[in-house]
Write a protein that holds these residues in place. Structure first.
Motif, short mmCIF file in Angstrom:
data_model
loop_
_atom_site.label_atom_id
_atom_site.label_comp_id
_atom_site.label_asym_id
_atom_site.label_seq_id
_atom_site.Cartn_x
_atom_site.Cartn_y
_atom_site.Cartn_z
N LEU A 39 59.87 134.62 19.80
CA LEU A 39 58.66 134.03 19.23
C LEU A 39 58.30 134.62 17.87
O LEU A 39 57.40 134.13 17.19
N ALA A 40 59.02 135.64 17.42
CA ALA A 40 58.82 136.17 16.08
C ALA A 40 59.32 135.17 15.03
O ALA A 40 58.80 135.13 13.91
N CYS A 41 60.30 134.37 15.40
CA CYS A 41 60.90 133.42 14.45
C CYS A 41 60.72 131.95 14.85
O CYS A 41 60.94 131.06 14.03
N HIS A 42 60.37 131.69 16.10
CA HIS A 42 60.26 130.31 16.59
C HIS A 42 58.91 130.08 17.26
O HIS A 42 58.36 131.00 17.87
N ALA A 43 58.40 128.87 17.15
CA ALA A 43 57.22 128.42 17.88
C ALA A 43 57.61 127.13 18.60
O ALA A 43 58.65 126.53 18.30
N VAL A 44 56.80 126.72 19.53
CA VAL A 44 57.12 125.51 20.29
C VAL A 44 57.11 124.28 19.41
O VAL A 44 58.04 123.47 19.43
N ASP A 45 56.06 124.12 18.59
CA ASP A 45 55.85 122.85 17.91
C ASP A 45 55.81 122.92 16.38
O ASP A 45 55.49 121.93 15.73
N GLY A 77 74.24 134.14 17.85
CA GLY A 77 73.61 133.83 16.57
C GLY A 77 74.23 132.57 15.98
O GLY A 77 75.17 132.00 16.53
N SER A 78 73.68 132.13 14.86
CA SER A 78 74.22 130.93 14.20
C SER A 78 73.86 130.99 12.72
O SER A 78 73.01 131.78 12.30
N PRO A 84 69.29 127.45 5.69
CA PRO A 84 70.05 128.61 5.20
C PRO A 84 69.78 129.91 5.94
O PRO A 84 70.58 130.83 5.87
N MET A 85 68.66 130.02 6.64
CA MET A 85 68.33 131.26 7.33
C MET A 85 69.18 131.41 8.59
O MET A 85 69.11 130.58 9.48
N PRO A 86 70.01 132.46 8.66
CA PRO A 86 70.84 132.64 9.86
C PRO A 86 70.00 133.13 11.04
O PRO A 86 68.98 133.80 10.86
N MET A 87 70.43 132.78 12.24
CA MET A 87 69.81 133.30 13.44
C MET A 87 70.63 134.49 13.90
O MET A 87 71.84 134.36 14.11
N PRO A 88 70.00 135.65 14.06
CA PRO A 88 70.77 136.82 14.50
C PRO A 88 71.19 136.69 15.96
O PRO A 88 70.55 135.99 16.74
#
Length: 111
Positions: A39-45, A77-78, A84-88
């Motif tokens: 939840l530091a990088c993603h939210a539901v909506d 990760g991706s 452009p922001m990678p997912m760790p």
């Protein structure tokens, strides 16, 4: 004899209804997302650093093979998937927790 059949049918129906899985909810995965810092990088909506879970759900719906792809993105990760922001990578999240989160996303990531 008919009463016996009725009781058997009623028992089987009860078992069948109990076997149906409930649709995953945000509440069922919230602790997983919190303890793994998702939840530091993603939210539901809405987009935060990464895409909203509902955006991921919309992009991946309709193809069951996407569940495995999402699991790989969470674990390894991706890069360049949603920008452009990678997912760790998240090597510490358990397979069971990944499965629950992916099921929730594939079900539409409802709040």
């Amino acid at each position: 004899m008919k009463l016996k059949h009725l009781l058997v049918c009623a028992s089987l129906m009860t078992i069948g209804f109990g076997a149906q899985a409930a649709e995953p909810t945000f509440e069922s995965v919230k602790d997983i997302l919190t303890k793994n810092a998702c939840l530091a990088c993603h939210a539901v909506d809405k987009k935060v650093v990464g895409p909203a879970y509902q955006e991921v759900a919309e992009k991946r719906k309709g193809d069951p093979a996407n569940a495995e792809l999402l699991a790989q993105h969470i674990r390894q990760g991706s890069k360049d998937v949603y920008g452009p922001m990678p997912m760790p990578p998240n090597p510490g999240i358990s397979d069971d927790d990944i499965k629950k989160v992916v099921e929730w996303i594939m079900a539409g990531a409802s709040q």
